[in-house]
Design an enzyme around this catalytic site. Structure first.
Site, short mmCIF file in Angstrom:
data_model
loop_
_atom_site.label_atom_id
_atom_site.label_comp_id
_atom_site.label_asym_id
_atom_site.label_seq_id
_atom_site.Cartn_x
_atom_site.Cartn_y
_atom_site.Cartn_z
N GLY A 154 -7.42 3.32 14.32
CA GLY A 154 -8.85 3.49 14.29
C GLY A 154 -9.35 3.43 12.86
CB ALA A 155 -12.05 5.18 11.08
CB ILE A 156 -8.00 7.58 9.05
CG1 ILE A 156 -9.28 8.36 8.77
CG2 ILE A 156 -6.93 7.92 8.02
CD1 ILE A 156 -9.87 8.11 7.41
N GLY A 157 -6.48 5.15 10.38
CA GLY A 157 -5.26 4.37 10.58
C GLY A 157 -5.44 2.92 10.18
CE LYS B 182 -8.45 16.60 7.13
NZ LYS B 182 -8.00 15.26 7.51
CG ASN C 85 -10.66 19.91 9.61
OD1 ASN C 85 -11.70 19.52 9.10
ND2 ASN C 85 -9.54 19.20 9.57
CG ASN D 162 -14.22 19.63 12.69
OD1 ASN D 162 -14.49 18.53 13.14
ND2 ASN D 162 -13.59 19.78 11.54
CB SER E 164 -13.95 14.37 13.28
OG SER E 164 -13.29 15.62 13.27
CD GLU F 170 -8.53 15.85 16.30
OE1 GLU F 170 -7.33 15.54 16.22
OE2 GLU F 170 -9.31 15.78 15.35
#
Length: 324
Positions: free
Chosen positions: A9-12, A204, A208, A212, A273, A285
């Site tokens: 996806g975006a990061i991958g 991190k 989150n 989030n 996200s 998530e």
């Protein structure tokens, strides 16, 4: 060396494109219109004011790719248990699995030491599916700090950041993690090797776990959450509960709570996200970011009243979204 990005996806996709453009043997596992566009026109990466095109092998079927040297998992964390069986063709005797997922990874208590060494976490690895299907000995930790977005199928826009800290569960500087770091640095990425990657994982997660769900519940962006006295205080309370738990597992936080909150606020009017997933009708998530903190608190007998309350609210918000 063969590298597969599972979940491009975006990061991958950003990671895969950078590695491929630097000459690495990269393959991507993706699906849907994004996969079709990458197959037809290559992976188009918008970065530093220009567009670069990476021509890489793309598929939805890992069996087409065969064993890899490194497999990056860049899926949403809650999606990983369901693909353990599908990923088996990628795994050879020496394949390393690089866990680029949010939250606590499945291997967390591998080579951890103490009474909880070898413990599996139901909230992130129900039934030990990843622990037994992948094996914790394959794991290399990786924390994802960049931001990117898919602006249209096959096109990824890099927003900011290029840092991907890496680390072995036992803190060693192994040949495999050293080689991976070298490859990533040659691709223009920052890939420092940490002797305690768990500290980086918690740093991190620390943000989150509060920003989030609060954003998904209020639809506020990071600048608003961190500036408003009420949501800032709630964030601080949740973070202090998590800090108390993490420190009992030997984690060291290199910044204090206020600095971590200020750092998130400095990002500006950014939607988390989880809020993006809610607005797009995707699963959020929740377990890897909140339920796991609750579960780890129970392991060491520490209460998590603020985390529990927000967890209950965000789970109800997800149920309401699914029923709509």
């Amino acid at each position: 060396m063969k590298i597969c990005i599972y979940g491009a996806g975006a990061i991958g996709g950003y990671l895969g494109a950078q590695l491929a453009l630097a000459g690495a043997d990269v393959s991507l596992v993706a699906r849907g219109p994004h996969l079709a566009a990458m197959k037809a026109d290559g992976l188009r990466l918008q970065i530093d004011g220009e567009e670069r095109v990476a021509r890489v092998r793309c598929t939805s079927d890992p069996a087409e790719l065969g064993p890899q040297d490194y497999v990056f998992i860049t899926l949403k964390a809650h999606s990983v248990p369901a693909v353990v069986d599908l990923m088996q063709p990628l795994l050879g005797p020496g394949t390393a699995i690089v866990t680029g997922v949010n939250g606590i990874p499945y291997w967390y208590f591998h080579r951890h030491g103490g009474a909880l060494a070898g413990t599996t976490l139901q909230s992130v690895d129900p039934g030990g599916r990843q622990w037994h299907g992948f094996g914790p000995e394959r794991a290399i930790g990786c924390v994802l700090y960049p931001a990117a977005e898919i602006v249209e199928p096959g096109v990824i826009r890099h927003v900011y950041g290029k840092k991907f800290p890496l680390g072995e569960p036992d803190g060693s500087k192994s040949a495999r993690v050293a080689h991976l770091s070298e490859m990533m640095v040659s691709a223009g990425l920052e890939a420092p090797i940490r002797d305690n990657i768990r500290d980086e994982i918690w740093l991190k997660l620390w943000g989150n776990l509060c920003f989030n769900p609060i954003s998904a519940l209020t639809h506020a962006t990071l600048d608003i959450i961190t500036a408003d006295p009420a949501t800032r205080a709630l964030s601080r309370a949740m973070m202090l509960e998590a800090k108390d738990i993490a420190e009992r597992f030997g984690v060291h936080f290199r910044v204090d709570v206020e600095r971590r909150i200020d750092g998130a606020g400095a990002v500006g009017a950014h939607k988390t996200s989880m809020l993006q997933d809610l607005e797009a009708g995707r699963a959020m998530e929740i377990d890897p970011l909140l339920t796991v903190v609750q579960e780890m608190g129970r392991l060491v007998g520490r209460p998590t009243p603020m985390v529990d309350a927000v967890l209950g609210l965000i789970k109800q918000r997800e149920r309401m979204a699914q029923a709509a």
